[in-house]
Design a protein around this motif. Structure first.
Motif, mmCIF file in Angstrom:
data_model
loop_
_atom_site.group_PDB
_atom_site.id
_atom_site.type_symbol
_atom_site.label_atom_id
_atom_site.label_comp_id
_atom_site.label_asym_id
_atom_site.label_seq_id
_atom_site.Cartn_x
_atom_site.Cartn_y
_atom_site.Cartn_z
ATOM 1 N N LYS A 191 0.831 -1.213 0.000
ATOM 2 C CA LYS A 191 0.000 0.000 0.000
ATOM 3 C C LYS A 191 0.859 1.254 0.000
ATOM 4 C CE LYS A 191 -4.012 -2.106 2.084
ATOM 5 N NZ LYS A 191 -4.864 -2.258 3.249
ATOM 6 N N SER A 192 1.925 1.257 0.772
ATOM 7 C CA SER A 192 2.839 2.407 0.796
ATOM 8 C C SER A 192 3.483 2.619 -0.568
ATOM 9 C CB SER A 192 3.926 2.210 1.851
ATOM 10 O OG SER A 192 3.366 2.166 3.135
ATOM 11 N N TYR A 193 3.872 1.526 -1.213
ATOM 12 C CA TYR A 193 4.466 1.617 -2.544
ATOM 13 C C TYR A 193 3.470 2.194 -3.549
ATOM 14 C CZ TYR A 193 6.882 0.350 -6.827
ATOM 15 O OH TYR A 193 7.493 0.396 -8.054
ATOM 16 N N ALA A 194 2.232 1.721 -3.507
ATOM 17 C CA ALA A 194 1.215 2.218 -4.437
ATOM 18 C C ALA A 194 0.959 3.704 -4.216
ATOM 19 C CB ALA A 194 -0.080 1.421 -4.269
ATOM 20 N N ILE A 195 0.873 4.123 -2.966
ATOM 21 C CA ILE A 195 0.621 5.532 -2.671
ATOM 22 C C ILE A 195 1.780 6.400 -3.173
ATOM 23 C CG2 ILE A 195 0.459 7.207 -0.777
ATOM 24 C CD1 ILE A 195 -1.214 5.083 0.715
ATOM 25 N N SER A 196 2.998 5.964 -2.949
ATOM 26 C CA SER A 196 4.146 6.796 -3.324
ATOM 27 C C SER A 196 4.448 6.787 -4.821
ATOM 28 C CB SER A 196 5.383 6.369 -2.540
ATOM 29 O OG SER A 196 5.766 5.063 -2.898
ATOM 30 N N HIS A 197 3.972 5.783 -5.557
ATOM 31 C CA HIS A 197 4.334 5.690 -6.974
ATOM 32 C C HIS A 197 3.183 5.923 -7.952
ATOM 33 C CE1 HIS A 197 7.887 3.822 -5.217
ATOM 34 N NE2 HIS A 197 8.498 4.135 -6.343
ATOM 35 N N PHE A 198 1.962 5.589 -7.601
ATOM 36 C CA PHE A 198 0.898 5.590 -8.602
ATOM 37 C C PHE A 198 -0.101 6.732 -8.490
ATOM 38 C CE2 PHE A 198 1.858 0.907 -8.268
ATOM 39 C CZ PHE A 198 2.695 0.905 -9.368
ATOM 40 N N ILE A 199 -0.003 7.574 -7.456
ATOM 41 C CA ILE A 199 -0.938 8.702 -7.363
ATOM 42 C C ILE A 199 -0.672 9.695 -8.491
ATOM 43 C CG2 ILE A 199 -1.539 10.748 -6.006
ATOM 44 C CD1 ILE A 199 -1.432 9.062 -3.523
ATOM 45 N N GLU A 200 0.565 10.096 -8.639
ATOM 46 C CA GLU A 200 0.902 11.092 -9.659
ATOM 47 C C GLU A 200 1.419 10.484 -10.957
ATOM 48 O OE1 GLU A 200 3.462 14.056 -8.044
ATOM 49 O OE2 GLU A 200 2.142 14.426 -6.333
ATOM 50 N N ASN A 201 1.834 9.226 -10.928
ATOM 51 C CA ASN A 201 2.416 8.588 -12.113
ATOM 52 C C ASN A 201 1.774 7.236 -12.391
ATOM 53 O OD1 ASN A 201 4.395 10.670 -12.343
ATOM 54 N ND2 ASN A 201 5.518 9.700 -10.678
ATOM 55 N N PRO A 202 0.528 7.213 -12.867
ATOM 56 C CA PRO A 202 -0.073 5.918 -13.193
ATOM 57 C C PRO A 202 0.679 5.251 -14.342
ATOM 58 C CG PRO A 202 -1.510 7.729 -13.843
ATOM 59 C CD PRO A 202 -0.352 8.331 -13.150
ATOM 60 N N VAL A 203 0.660 3.933 -14.344
ATOM 61 C CA VAL A 203 1.359 3.154 -15.368
ATOM 62 C C VAL A 203 0.313 2.545 -16.293
ATOM 63 C CG1 VAL A 203 2.865 1.180 -15.796
ATOM 64 C CG2 VAL A 203 3.265 2.642 -13.803
ATOM 65 N N TYR A 204 0.421 2.865 -17.575
ATOM 66 C CA TYR A 204 -0.483 2.314 -18.571
ATOM 67 C C TYR A 204 0.312 1.382 -19.472
ATOM 68 C CZ TYR A 204 -3.453 6.135 -17.056
ATOM 69 O OH TYR A 204 -4.203 6.998 -16.303
ATOM 70 N N GLY A 205 -0.014 0.106 -19.434
ATOM 71 C CA GLY A 205 0.693 -0.878 -20.250
ATOM 72 C C GLY A 205 -0.258 -1.560 -21.210
ATOM 73 N N LYS A 206 0.288 -2.436 -22.023
ATOM 74 C CA LYS A 206 -0.535 -3.189 -22.968
ATOM 75 C C LYS A 206 -1.387 -4.234 -22.249
ATOM 76 C CE LYS A 206 2.567 -2.680 -26.852
ATOM 77 N NZ LYS A 206 3.415 -3.337 -27.838
ATOM 78 N N ILE B 126 -1.625 -4.445 -18.495
ATOM 79 C CA ILE B 126 -2.183 -4.053 -17.204
ATOM 80 C C ILE B 126 -1.958 -2.555 -16.982
ATOM 81 C CG2 ILE B 126 -0.080 -4.565 -15.929
ATOM 82 C CD1 ILE B 126 -1.863 -5.634 -13.673
ATOM 83 N N ASN B 127 -2.923 -1.914 -16.326
ATOM 84 C CA ASN B 127 -2.806 -0.516 -15.930
ATOM 85 C C ASN B 127 -2.719 -0.458 -14.412
ATOM 86 O OD1 ASN B 127 -3.152 0.274 -18.605
ATOM 87 N ND2 ASN B 127 -5.361 0.427 -18.375
ATOM 88 N N LEU B 128 -1.759 0.306 -13.892
ATOM 89 C CA LEU B 128 -1.597 0.469 -12.454
ATOM 90 C C LEU B 128 -1.966 1.904 -12.100
ATOM 91 C CD1 LEU B 128 1.774 -1.433 -11.994
ATOM 92 C CD2 LEU B 128 -0.530 -2.272 -11.550
ATOM 93 N N ILE B 129 -3.155 2.060 -11.513
ATOM 94 C CA ILE B 129 -3.693 3.369 -11.167
ATOM 95 C C ILE B 129 -4.111 3.329 -9.708
ATOM 96 C CG2 ILE B 129 -5.495 5.061 -11.681
ATOM 97 C CD1 ILE B 129 -5.703 3.695 -14.452
ATOM 98 N N TYR B 130 -3.770 4.375 -8.964
ATOM 99 C CA TYR B 130 -4.132 4.424 -7.543
ATOM 100 C C TYR B 130 -5.578 4.889 -7.405
ATOM 101 C CZ TYR B 130 -4.179 5.621 -2.643
ATOM 102 O OH TYR B 130 -4.506 5.688 -1.325
ATOM 103 N N VAL B 131 -6.395 4.075 -6.759
ATOM 104 C CA VAL B 131 -7.798 4.395 -6.496
ATOM 105 C C VAL B 131 -8.100 3.995 -5.059
ATOM 106 C CG1 VAL B 131 -10.184 3.920 -7.153
ATOM 107 C CG2 VAL B 131 -8.411 3.940 -8.893
ATOM 108 N N GLU B 132 -8.822 4.839 -4.331
ATOM 109 C CA GLU B 132 -9.195 4.517 -2.955
ATOM 110 C C GLU B 132 -10.646 4.078 -2.894
ATOM 111 O OE1 GLU B 132 -8.451 7.146 0.268
ATOM 112 O OE2 GLU B 132 -6.427 7.580 -0.424
ATOM 113 N N ASN B 133 -10.898 3.041 -2.113
ATOM 114 C CA ASN B 133 -12.243 2.594 -1.808
ATOM 115 C C ASN B 133 -12.417 2.764 -0.309
ATOM 116 O OD1 ASN B 133 -14.686 1.345 -1.492
ATOM 117 N ND2 ASN B 133 -13.945 -0.706 -1.931
ATOM 118 N N LYS B 134 -13.245 3.684 0.101
ATOM 119 C CA LYS B 134 -13.400 3.975 1.528
ATOM 120 C C LYS B 134 -14.469 3.108 2.178
ATOM 121 C CE LYS B 134 -11.644 8.537 0.959
ATOM 122 N NZ LYS B 134 -10.717 9.105 1.835
ATOM 123 N N GLY B 135 -14.816 2.015 1.548
ATOM 124 C CA GLY B 135 -15.781 1.085 2.106
ATOM 125 C C GLY B 135 -15.296 -0.339 1.931
#
Length: 72
Positions: free
Chosen positions: A18-33, A35-44
């Motif tokens: 979770k720490s890695y995702a927060i520090s890397h994917f909030i401002e720099n999402p990764v779009y690949g052929k 898989i896409n790595l995008i930070y999204v929060e689910n508060k439930g």
């Protein structure tokens, strides 16, 4: 004893990922052929059930972890 160690390792790996995702994917999402790595929060829970009921989930998690540590 091995189950206690596995549970603790699982919790530690969860926090690290979770720490890695927060520090890397909030401002720099990764779009690949493949898989896409995008930070999204689910508060439930699953699919947003019980939105913004964080205290309930903290208490529930603690109860389950304590029970599992006792059981194993």
């Amino acid at each position: 004893m091995i189950y206690t160690i596995l549970i603790i390792i699982g919790i530690i790996l969860d926090r690290i990922s979770k720490s890695y995702a927060i520090s890397h994917f909030i401002e720099n999402p990764v779009y690949g052929k493949l898989i896409n790595l995008i930070y999204v929060e689910n508060k439930g829970a699953a699919f947003g059930i019980l939105q913004n009921k964080r205290l309930f989930f903290i208490i529930l998690t603690l109860v389950v972890v304590i029970y599992l540590l006792y059981y194993f």
